[in-house]
Write an enzyme that holds these catalytic residues in place. Structure first.
Site, PDB file in Angstrom:
ATOM      1  N   LYS A 110       0.830  -1.199   0.000  1.00  0.00           N
ATOM      2  CA  LYS A 110       0.000   0.000   0.000  1.00  0.00           C
ATOM      3  C   LYS A 110       0.873   1.260   0.000  1.00  0.00           C
ATOM      4  O   LYS A 110       0.653   2.181  -0.757  1.00  0.00           O
ATOM      5  CB  LYS A 110      -0.925  -0.022   1.221  1.00  0.00           C
ATOM      6  CG  LYS A 110      -1.853   1.164   1.292  1.00  0.00           C
ATOM      7  CD  LYS A 110      -2.814   1.052   2.447  1.00  0.00           C
ATOM      8  CE  LYS A 110      -3.582   2.365   2.584  1.00  0.00           C
ATOM      9  NZ  LYS A 110      -4.500   2.375   3.716  1.00  0.00           N
ATOM     10  N   GLU A 150      10.634  -4.605   4.352  1.00  0.00           N
ATOM     11  CA  GLU A 150      10.735  -6.000   3.925  1.00  0.00           C
ATOM     12  C   GLU A 150      10.376  -6.147   2.448  1.00  0.00           C
ATOM     13  O   GLU A 150      11.076  -6.810   1.667  1.00  0.00           O
ATOM     14  CB  GLU A 150       9.768  -6.876   4.742  1.00  0.00           C
ATOM     15  CG  GLU A 150      10.076  -6.969   6.222  1.00  0.00           C
ATOM     16  CD  GLU A 150       9.307  -5.960   7.056  1.00  0.00           C
ATOM     17  OE1 GLU A 150       9.093  -4.827   6.581  1.00  0.00           O
ATOM     18  OE2 GLU A 150       8.924  -6.305   8.194  1.00  0.00           O
ATOM     19  N   GLY A 159      -4.832  -1.784   4.900  1.00  0.00           N
ATOM     20  CA  GLY A 159      -4.008  -2.893   4.425  1.00  0.00           C
ATOM     21  C   GLY A 159      -4.614  -4.260   4.724  1.00  0.00           C
ATOM     22  O   GLY A 159      -4.679  -5.136   3.861  1.00  0.00           O
ATOM     23  N   ARG A 160      -5.098  -4.463   5.942  1.00  0.00           N
ATOM     24  CA  ARG A 160      -5.609  -5.794   6.309  1.00  0.00           C
ATOM     25  C   ARG A 160      -7.025  -6.047   5.789  1.00  0.00           C
ATOM     26  O   ARG A 160      -7.615  -7.079   6.076  1.00  0.00           O
ATOM     27  CB  ARG A 160      -5.519  -5.985   7.825  1.00  0.00           C
ATOM     28  CG  ARG A 160      -6.157  -4.879   8.644  1.00  0.00           C
ATOM     29  CD  ARG A 160      -5.777  -4.989  10.118  1.00  0.00           C
ATOM     30  NE  ARG A 160      -6.252  -3.851  10.895  1.00  0.00           N
ATOM     31  CZ  ARG A 160      -5.606  -2.696  11.038  1.00  0.00           C
ATOM     32  NH1 ARG A 160      -4.450  -2.527  10.428  1.00  0.00           N
ATOM     33  NH2 ARG A 160      -6.107  -1.731  11.772  1.00  0.00           N
ATOM     34  N   GLU A 183      -4.354  -6.577  15.004  1.00  0.00           N
ATOM     35  CA  GLU A 183      -3.851  -5.265  14.556  1.00  0.00           C
ATOM     36  C   GLU A 183      -4.996  -4.242  14.621  1.00  0.00           C
ATOM     37  O   GLU A 183      -4.766  -3.052  14.818  1.00  0.00           O
ATOM     38  CB  GLU A 183      -3.286  -5.357  13.134  1.00  0.00           C
ATOM     39  CG  GLU A 183      -2.389  -4.185  12.781  1.00  0.00           C
ATOM     40  CD  GLU A 183      -1.636  -4.351  11.458  1.00  0.00           C
ATOM     41  OE1 GLU A 183      -2.258  -4.217  10.403  1.00  0.00           O
ATOM     42  OE2 GLU A 183      -0.421  -4.604  11.478  1.00  0.00           O
ATOM     43  N   HIS A 188      -3.671 -32.972  17.900  1.00  0.00           N
ATOM     44  CA  HIS A 188      -2.497 -33.751  18.307  1.00  0.00           C
ATOM     45  C   HIS A 188      -1.370 -32.840  18.777  1.00  0.00           C
ATOM     46  O   HIS A 188      -0.213 -33.245  18.823  1.00  0.00           O
ATOM     47  CB  HIS A 188      -2.045 -34.639  17.141  1.00  0.00           C
ATOM     48  CG  HIS A 188      -3.134 -35.571  16.711  1.00  0.00           C
ATOM     49  ND1 HIS A 188      -3.339 -36.800  17.285  1.00  0.00           N
ATOM     50  CD2 HIS A 188      -4.139 -35.402  15.819  1.00  0.00           C
ATOM     51  CE1 HIS A 188      -4.398 -37.374  16.737  1.00  0.00           C
ATOM     52  NE2 HIS A 188      -4.907 -36.543  15.844  1.00  0.00           N
ATOM     53  N   LYS A 229       9.368  -0.506  13.786  1.00  0.00           N
ATOM     54  CA  LYS A 229       9.872  -0.199  12.438  1.00  0.00           C
ATOM     55  C   LYS A 229      10.924   0.896  12.511  1.00  0.00           C
ATOM     56  O   LYS A 229      11.981   0.805  11.877  1.00  0.00           O
ATOM     57  CB  LYS A 229       8.733   0.320  11.553  1.00  0.00           C
ATOM     58  CG  LYS A 229       7.783  -0.735  11.030  1.00  0.00           C
ATOM     59  CD  LYS A 229       6.842  -0.090  10.012  1.00  0.00           C
ATOM     60  CE  LYS A 229       5.638  -0.958   9.741  1.00  0.00           C
ATOM     61  NZ  LYS A 229       4.643  -0.328   8.891  1.00  0.00           N
TER      62      LYS A 229
HETATM   63  O1  F6P Z   1       2.538  -4.058   9.880  1.00  0.00           O
HETATM   64  C1  F6P Z   1       1.989  -2.826   9.619  1.00  0.00           C
HETATM   65  C2  F6P Z   1       1.448  -2.693   8.233  1.00  0.00           C
HETATM   66  O2  F6P Z   1       1.306  -1.339   7.980  1.00  0.00           O
HETATM   67  C3  F6P Z   1       0.141  -3.438   8.016  1.00  0.00           C
HETATM   68  O3  F6P Z   1      -0.953  -2.750   8.482  1.00  0.00           O
HETATM   69  C4  F6P Z   1       0.162  -3.614   6.540  1.00  0.00           C
HETATM   70  O4  F6P Z   1      -0.764  -4.562   6.139  1.00  0.00           O
HETATM   71  C5  F6P Z   1       1.596  -4.034   6.345  1.00  0.00           C
HETATM   72  O5  F6P Z   1       2.328  -3.245   7.255  1.00  0.00           O
HETATM   73  C6  F6P Z   1       2.130  -3.856   4.956  1.00  0.00           C
HETATM   74  O6  F6P Z   1       2.092  -2.520   4.535  1.00  0.00           O
HETATM   75  P1  F6P Z   1       2.241  -2.128   3.037  1.00  0.00           P
HETATM   76  O7  F6P Z   1       1.126  -2.737   2.250  1.00  0.00           O
HETATM   77  O8  F6P Z   1       2.209  -0.634   2.996  1.00  0.00           O
HETATM   78  O9  F6P Z   1       3.567  -2.647   2.554  1.00  0.00           O
END
Ligand code: F6P
Length: 530
Positions: A192, A198, A248-249, A334, A365, A494
């Protein structure tokens, strides 16, 4: 607002659920919600008629109905970020205009979905080029939803194989790409913000693996920050944008769901949206006591606030929903793992339980021992399909369903010491052995569970289930008075990670770093130098 429910705590904790069934022969039907093929049975909890009335009154007093109207109408209910919350617009296939700042958002949503479908068709029919594999690079909401849904819909896959890279650990990238051919692999960079450490690191490494800039033609971007995609080198025709009013979620219904569409095709993807839309309509129109998301939320609140159980387990008896618990962990924790109300005051009760789980029968199990005999009661949310897809393996599905039912039944029923003794005595054990063993075989029972029963895990049903949980989180958030749509709690880590990268590279440590972290860094650098 809570007084009536708080006053019920003692009797709820003392209640024997089995007695509720004895007192009311129609309890199963009376304490279930049945809509559009889904059945949510909460009769195996300690909620009685008075409890339900108090829960519904709580939802009414909290303003769930008004907030729900505001959300669907595009008002800026995400107050801390000044945004509307309109993931529902991404699946509003049969709805009238939805305005944000006076502008109908649906034409753009529909145009983007049509672009996704055209692109998907070009990949699937080969006109885009020969693509055998798709790799989605994203994390959190840009990974968990699509990954969970692609896995859930395996019987509907008729497109390229889909893979997912999320972890910054290079092992994820290495192992995922092993065996793939760069020439026939399409990458989706899903973020987003298009700044997530990452994802951007994984995207750059994937580009190198694919052959450098020459491979950019096989890169697609999905983001709200379309200008940043251009900086990465992905041209506008392969960028699918979405607005900041999609959290995002909550985002897999739009472009973030591109991998799902590639895997199952635009028609099946539309069914997925239709299932969610049907749940949206139910959520908006059903009276609270017959409203599945509202009752799912209220049962959760009952178990946590009235009965005092701090976690809940999500237990899908459906191997293809193996990633659903992880997906729900982000969705629920979250969203509602907060300590401050919308008005900035501290919450006086713990919002948002710990959510965890694994698919059955595997969990049986592993951790079910604690669920059955541990001292901490864990409310269990079972889910199961009446039918599976493997018709040729029908006996597997029957065993699966029997196990699911057996678990909720045994949690409810338990086993007394007398029953345990009788069972052991039948085996011919001596009195001394009975004295030694019987206590270990006692199950207290009276442990709450719910069961969500669906016909079969189709795209439509998956859409229903996910939207059900999204709205449950919303209702719980409104009742706690929190903003379920921000996530400031992920920021500090972060920020500190950014500062610590140079330290891990041996180039100085940020001021204020604790003694523990300093000594860990020392050790890491020392071990690395050897
Ligand atoms: O972990 C925090 C967060 O902002 C989530 O809410 C989101 O889904 C994820 O990081 C990934 O963010 P982005 O889509 O901006 O890479």
């Amino acid at each position: 607002m809570w007084a009536e429910l708080d006053a019920m705590a003692q009797s709820a904790r003392a209640c024997r659920i089995a007695d509720l069934f004895e007192a009311d022969a129609s309890r199963a039907a009376g304490f279930s919600v049945d809509t559009d093929g889904l059945l949510f049975d909460y009769s195996k909890t300690s909620i009685d008629a008075a409890g339900r009335e108090a829960l519904v009154a709580l939802a009414e007093a909290a303003g769930v109905s008004e907030k729900r109207t505001a959300m669907f109408a595009g008002e800026a209910i995400n107050e801390t970020e000044g945004r509307a919350v309109l993931h529902t617009a991404l699946r509003a296939l049969d709805s009238g205009p939805i305005s944000v700042d006076g502008k109908d958002v649906l034409p753009e949503v529909n145009a983007t979905r049509e672009r996704m479908a055209a692109f998907t068709r070009s990949v699937r029919d080969g006109s885009f080029g020969h693509i055998t594999d798709v790799v989605n690079i994203g994390i959190g909401g840009s990974d968990l939803g699509p990954l969970m849904a692609v896995m859930a819909l395996a019987p509907y896959h008729d497109g390229p194989r889909c893979h997912f890279i999320s972890n910054v650990d290079g092992a994820d990238l290495t192992d995922t790409l092993a065996g793939l051919d760069p020439a026939s692999t399409l990458f989706i960079v899903a973020s987003k913000t298009f700044t997530t450490q990452e994802t951007m690191l994984n995207a750059r490494s994937a580009l190198k693996w694919a052959g450098g800039d020459a491979a950019l033609g096989r890169f697609v971007a999905i983001s709200s920050a379309v200008e940043k995609c251009a900086d990465f080198g992905i041209p506008a025709e392969r960028v699918f944008g979405f607005e900041d009013w999609v959290g995002g979620r909550y985002s897999m219904w739009g472009p973030i769901g591109l991998s799902i569409m590639l895997a199952v095709g635009p028609a099946a993807f539309e069914k997925f949206l239709r299932g969610a839309q049907a749940m949206d309509q139910h959520f908006q129109s059903a009276p609270f006591a017959q409203n599945m998301p509202v009752m799912l939320a209220l049962v959760g609140i009952w178990n946590q606030q009235v009965c005092g159980h701090p976690s809940r387990a999500v237990l899908p008896y459906e191997q293809r929903l193996a990633r659903l618990p992880a997906y729900l962990q982000q969705l629920e924790m979250e969203s509602n793992g907060k300590s401050v109300a919308l008005d900035g005051t501290s919450l006086d009760r713990v919002a948002g339980p710990v959510v965890w789980g694994e698919p059955g029968t595997n969990g049986q199990h592993a951790f079910y021992q604690l669920i059955h005999q541990g001292q901490q009661v864990v409310p269990c949310e079972f889910m199961v399909g009446a039918e599976g897809h493997e018709v040729e393996l029908i006996e597997h599905h029957r065993a699966l369903v029997a196990n699911c039912l057996a678990q909720s039944e045994s949690l409810l029923r338990g086993r007394t010491e007398a029953e345990a003794r009788a069972q052991l005595a039948d085996k011919g054990l001596s009195d001394a052995k009975l004295d030694q063993l019987a206590k270990h075989r006692v199950f207290s029972g009276n442990r709450p569970s719910t069961t969500l029963l669906y016909p079969r895990l189709t795209p439509y049903v998956l859409g229903q289930i996910v939207a059900l949980y999204e709205h449950r989180v919303f209702v719980e958030g409104v009742i706690y008075g929190i903003n379920s749509f921000d996530q400031w709690g992920v920021e500090l880590g972060k920020e500190l990670a950014g500062g610590l990268v140079p330290a891990v590279e041996g180039q100085g440590v940020p001021e204020g770093t604790s003694g523990s972290t300093l000594s860990l860094l020392d050790r890491i650098l020392h071990l690395r130098d050897r």
